[in-house]
Design a protein around this motif. Sequence first.
Motif, PDB file in Angstrom:
ATOM      1  N   VAL A 256       0.847  -1.199   0.000  1.00 29.72           N
ATOM      2  CA  VAL A 256       0.000   0.000   0.000  1.00 29.72           C
ATOM      3  C   VAL A 256       0.880   1.245   0.000  1.00 29.72           C
ATOM      4  CG1 VAL A 256      -1.874   1.186   1.218  1.00 29.72           C
ATOM      5  CG2 VAL A 256      -1.730  -1.309   1.309  1.00 29.72           C
ATOM      6  N   VAL A 257       0.622   2.167  -0.934  1.00 32.21           N
ATOM      7  CA  VAL A 257       1.442   3.383  -1.065  1.00 32.21           C
ATOM      8  C   VAL A 257       0.544   4.623  -1.195  1.00 32.21           C
ATOM      9  CG1 VAL A 257       3.393   2.266  -2.202  1.00 32.21           C
ATOM     10  CG2 VAL A 257       1.555   3.175  -3.595  1.00 32.21           C
ATOM     11  N   PRO A 258       1.053   5.785  -0.779  1.00 34.89           N
ATOM     12  CA  PRO A 258       0.322   7.036  -1.024  1.00 34.89           C
ATOM     13  C   PRO A 258       0.371   7.376  -2.518  1.00 34.89           C
ATOM     14  CG  PRO A 258       2.144   7.366   0.541  1.00 34.89           C
ATOM     15  CD  PRO A 258       2.328   6.033  -0.076  1.00 34.89           C
ATOM     16  N   GLY A 259      -0.591   8.158  -2.989  1.00 32.74           N
ATOM     17  CA  GLY A 259      -0.587   8.574  -4.397  1.00 32.74           C
ATOM     18  C   GLY A 259      -0.680  10.077  -4.546  1.00 32.74           C
ATOM     19  N   GLY A 260       0.330  10.681  -5.162  1.00 33.44           N
ATOM     20  CA  GLY A 260       0.300  12.111  -5.486  1.00 33.44           C
ATOM     21  C   GLY A 260       0.367  12.242  -6.999  1.00 33.44           C
ATOM     22  N   ASN A 261       1.595  12.403  -7.489  1.00 33.08           N
ATOM     23  CA  ASN A 261       1.807  12.444  -8.939  1.00 33.08           C
ATOM     24  C   ASN A 261       1.837  11.032  -9.534  1.00 33.08           C
ATOM     25  OD1 ASN A 261       1.905  14.325 -10.961  1.00 33.08           O
ATOM     26  ND2 ASN A 261       4.077  14.808 -10.739  1.00 33.08           N
ATOM     27  N   MET A 262       1.825  10.043  -8.684  1.00 30.42           N
ATOM     28  CA  MET A 262       1.713   8.611  -9.020  1.00 30.42           C
ATOM     29  C   MET A 262       3.000   7.997  -9.591  1.00 30.42           C
ATOM     30  SD  MET A 262      -1.510   8.208  -8.105  1.00 30.42           S
ATOM     31  CE  MET A 262      -2.305   6.773  -8.756  1.00 30.42           C
ATOM     32  N   GLY A 263       4.134   8.642  -9.357  1.00 24.76           N
ATOM     33  CA  GLY A 263       5.403   8.074  -9.813  1.00 24.76           C
ATOM     34  C   GLY A 263       5.824   6.877  -8.968  1.00 24.76           C
ATOM     35  N   ASN A 264       5.624   6.995  -7.665  1.00 27.83           N
ATOM     36  CA  ASN A 264       6.033   5.941  -6.743  1.00 27.83           C
ATOM     37  C   ASN A 264       5.264   4.644  -7.022  1.00 27.83           C
ATOM     38  OD1 ASN A 264       7.430   4.922  -4.500  1.00 27.83           O
ATOM     39  ND2 ASN A 264       5.872   5.641  -3.059  1.00 27.83           N
ATOM     40  N   SER A 265       3.953   4.758  -7.196  1.00 27.59           N
ATOM     41  CA  SER A 265       3.149   3.560  -7.459  1.00 27.59           C
ATOM     42  C   SER A 265       3.496   2.973  -8.831  1.00 27.59           C
ATOM     43  CB  SER A 265       1.659   3.881  -7.349  1.00 27.59           C
ATOM     44  OG  SER A 265       1.373   5.187  -7.786  1.00 27.59           O
ATOM     45  N   THR A 266       3.749   3.841  -9.797  1.00 28.46           N
ATOM     46  CA  THR A 266       4.183   3.375 -11.121  1.00 28.46           C
ATOM     47  C   THR A 266       5.467   2.553 -10.996  1.00 28.46           C
ATOM     48  OG1 THR A 266       3.259   5.297 -12.248  1.00 28.46           O
ATOM     49  CG2 THR A 266       5.038   4.141 -13.389  1.00 28.46           C
ATOM     50  N   ALA A 267       6.415   3.099 -10.225  1.00 30.56           N
ATOM     51  CA  ALA A 267       7.728   2.466 -10.106  1.00 30.56           C
ATOM     52  C   ALA A 267       7.651   1.129  -9.372  1.00 30.56           C
ATOM     53  CB  ALA A 267       8.683   3.409  -9.377  1.00 30.56           C
ATOM     54  N   LEU A 268       6.901   1.093  -8.277  1.00 26.79           N
ATOM     55  CA  LEU A 268       6.770  -0.167  -7.539  1.00 26.79           C
ATOM     56  C   LEU A 268       6.122  -1.224  -8.422  1.00 26.79           C
ATOM     57  CD1 LEU A 268       5.774   1.197  -4.077  1.00 26.79           C
ATOM     58  CD2 LEU A 268       7.562  -0.500  -4.457  1.00 26.79           C
ATOM     59  N   GLY A 269       5.068  -0.831  -9.128  1.00 33.07           N
ATOM     60  CA  GLY A 269       4.386  -1.768 -10.019  1.00 33.07           C
ATOM     61  C   GLY A 269       5.331  -2.297 -11.083  1.00 33.07           C
ATOM     62  N   LYS A 270       6.158  -1.423 -11.642  1.00 37.05           N
ATOM     63  CA  LYS A 270       7.110  -1.842 -12.679  1.00 37.05           C
ATOM     64  C   LYS A 270       8.149  -2.797 -12.097  1.00 37.05           C
ATOM     65  CE  LYS A 270       9.631   0.170 -16.592  1.00 37.05           C
ATOM     66  NZ  LYS A 270      11.010  -0.299 -16.635  1.00 37.05           N
ATOM     67  N   GLY A 271       8.628  -2.478 -10.898  1.00 37.40           N
ATOM     68  CA  GLY A 271       9.620  -3.336 -10.253  1.00 37.40           C
ATOM     69  C   GLY A 271       9.085  -4.741 -10.005  1.00 37.40           C
ATOM     70  N   PHE A 272       7.874  -4.832  -9.462  1.00 33.63           N
ATOM     71  CA  PHE A 272       7.294  -6.158  -9.190  1.00 33.63           C
ATOM     72  C   PHE A 272       7.066  -6.918 -10.497  1.00 33.63           C
ATOM     73  CE2 PHE A 272       5.637  -4.061  -5.182  1.00 33.63           C
ATOM     74  CZ  PHE A 272       6.503  -4.740  -4.347  1.00 33.63           C
ATOM     75  N   GLN A 273       6.585  -6.205 -11.521  1.00 31.76           N
ATOM     76  CA  GLN A 273       6.327  -6.853 -12.808  1.00 31.76           C
ATOM     77  C   GLN A 273       7.630  -7.436 -13.386  1.00 31.76           C
ATOM     78  OE1 GLN A 273       3.167  -7.164 -14.355  1.00 31.76           O
ATOM     79  NE2 GLN A 273       4.337  -8.619 -15.605  1.00 31.76           N
ATOM     80  N   GLU A 274       8.717  -6.693 -13.262  1.00 32.75           N
ATOM     81  CA  GLU A 274       9.993  -7.185 -13.799  1.00 32.75           C
ATOM     82  C   GLU A 274      10.488  -8.414 -13.030  1.00 32.75           C
ATOM     83  OE1 GLU A 274      11.522  -2.957 -15.752  1.00 32.75           O
ATOM     84  OE2 GLU A 274      12.711  -3.852 -14.154  1.00 32.75           O
TER      85      GLU A 274
END
Length: 466
Positions: A256-274
């Motif tokens: 679970v992450v906070p969402g502002g500009n949504m870079g952090n959630s984008t990055a975590l999602g990309k990391g897990f996907q990889e």
Amino acid sequence: MTEKGTKTTEKAAERAVQRCIEPACAGTFGLRERIYVCPRCGGSIEIDCRLPAREEAGQLRERWRMRLASPEARDRSGVWRFREMLPFAEDTAFVTLREGNTPLYDAPRSAHYCGLAGLRLKHQGMNPTGSFKDTGMSAAVTQAMVLGARTVVCASTGNTSASLAAYAARAGVTAAILLPRGQISAAKLAQSMDYGALVCEIDGNFDDGMRLIQELGEDPAIYVANSINPFRIEGQKTVAFELMEQCGWEVPDHVVVPGGNMGNSTALGKGFQELLDLGLISRLPKLTVVQAEGSAPVARLFASLDSRRPAGDNSLPATMAPVENPRTLATAIKIGAPVSWKKALRAVLRSGGRVIAVSEQEIADAKAMIGRDGIGCEPASATTVAGMKRLVASGHIGREESVIGVLTGHVLKDPDYISQYHRGTLSLDAGAKDGAAQPIAGTFRNAPERVAATRAAILEILERRR
Ligand SMILES: *Cc1c(COP(=O)(O)O)cnc(C)c1O
């Protein structure tokens, strides 16, 4: 260009391309092209890394762990020790302040507060400038150096600017930062001044700053370091690798992450996907993003999708309606038109997670609970625990499921907020002329006591507290 420079470029280029995320376009561009949106269709850009071969993947885990004991700066960095997964050549001069390698804490009081059997909090506020932005900035400023840029710029709600200012100073390049005047915590502003950045206080909000940045980025001498920059996301995705390592490669049920500009959630999602693509994990954790109610365009969009779509339909809406005048005391997420909403929403939908919003009161109380665990964080970070409490109550998170919250900023980033909460004077839009001020109760308040300077007075007050 030197011969060495050419070689470096070729090696990095073998490893990755920049790609438009719009399936109908999917344009690809070289790593040296200075683009933040697709030049063909205006879509978002992400970096498509050629991942190491699956046969090597098992050895990677051991290699990444061993690097922690190395004396070399690039091995000790929590970003660069994962460099097999990053779009940079091995001989790049990485700009590092020893970012990453942050703690994963047990948070029993916060767990109880949420109705969970257990809860772990990954504290990204324990980075060199006190926020998660450092992992991304290490990569973005390294890329600025690869490109030979002399000036780096960003719009910021405070932490991005503090981080960019520090990394630019390390790299010896000029940082110019755009801050909404009067809407930034004093601590974050002070950091940016100390690290020597050119601080521009603009009459406007973060979204105005972001529009300006996109115009400035058209100048070839200026490099944009907001999370619209795909190299930022590459640095930030390493948090997913580090987190899985800390979990012994056992995938948690929810992140679970906070969402502002949504870079952090984008990055975590990309990391897990990889990691999933590499076979290092066997499933994705459900990624849930929590916004503040007064600044929740993506949560609103998600709610509108949720009711209509059949299970398994992960198609993305074409547009998102921004929030015109975002309101929240969690200034780090006071963003009405998040630039990375589409990449983040894609990651959330793929993982089976959600995007939700929580109130100012819920954020403030959750923040106090995190403090009681001896951990502490800045207001935006506490949306995670507030969001979990809601999701446990609604049955979306089970009591026994494994849950990890990502804390994004350090407790000392916004001391005024804390002091006002504990004295019972915290209020949204305090001083508003139209009477719109919305007081926030100090539910778990812990105000200082005025005590006579005698032993008896102190013993008496201790007795009362027992
Ligand atoms: C930047 C920031 C956020 C928001 O992250 P996004 O990537 O913009 O969604 C949340 N909390 C803190 C403390 C931040 O600095």
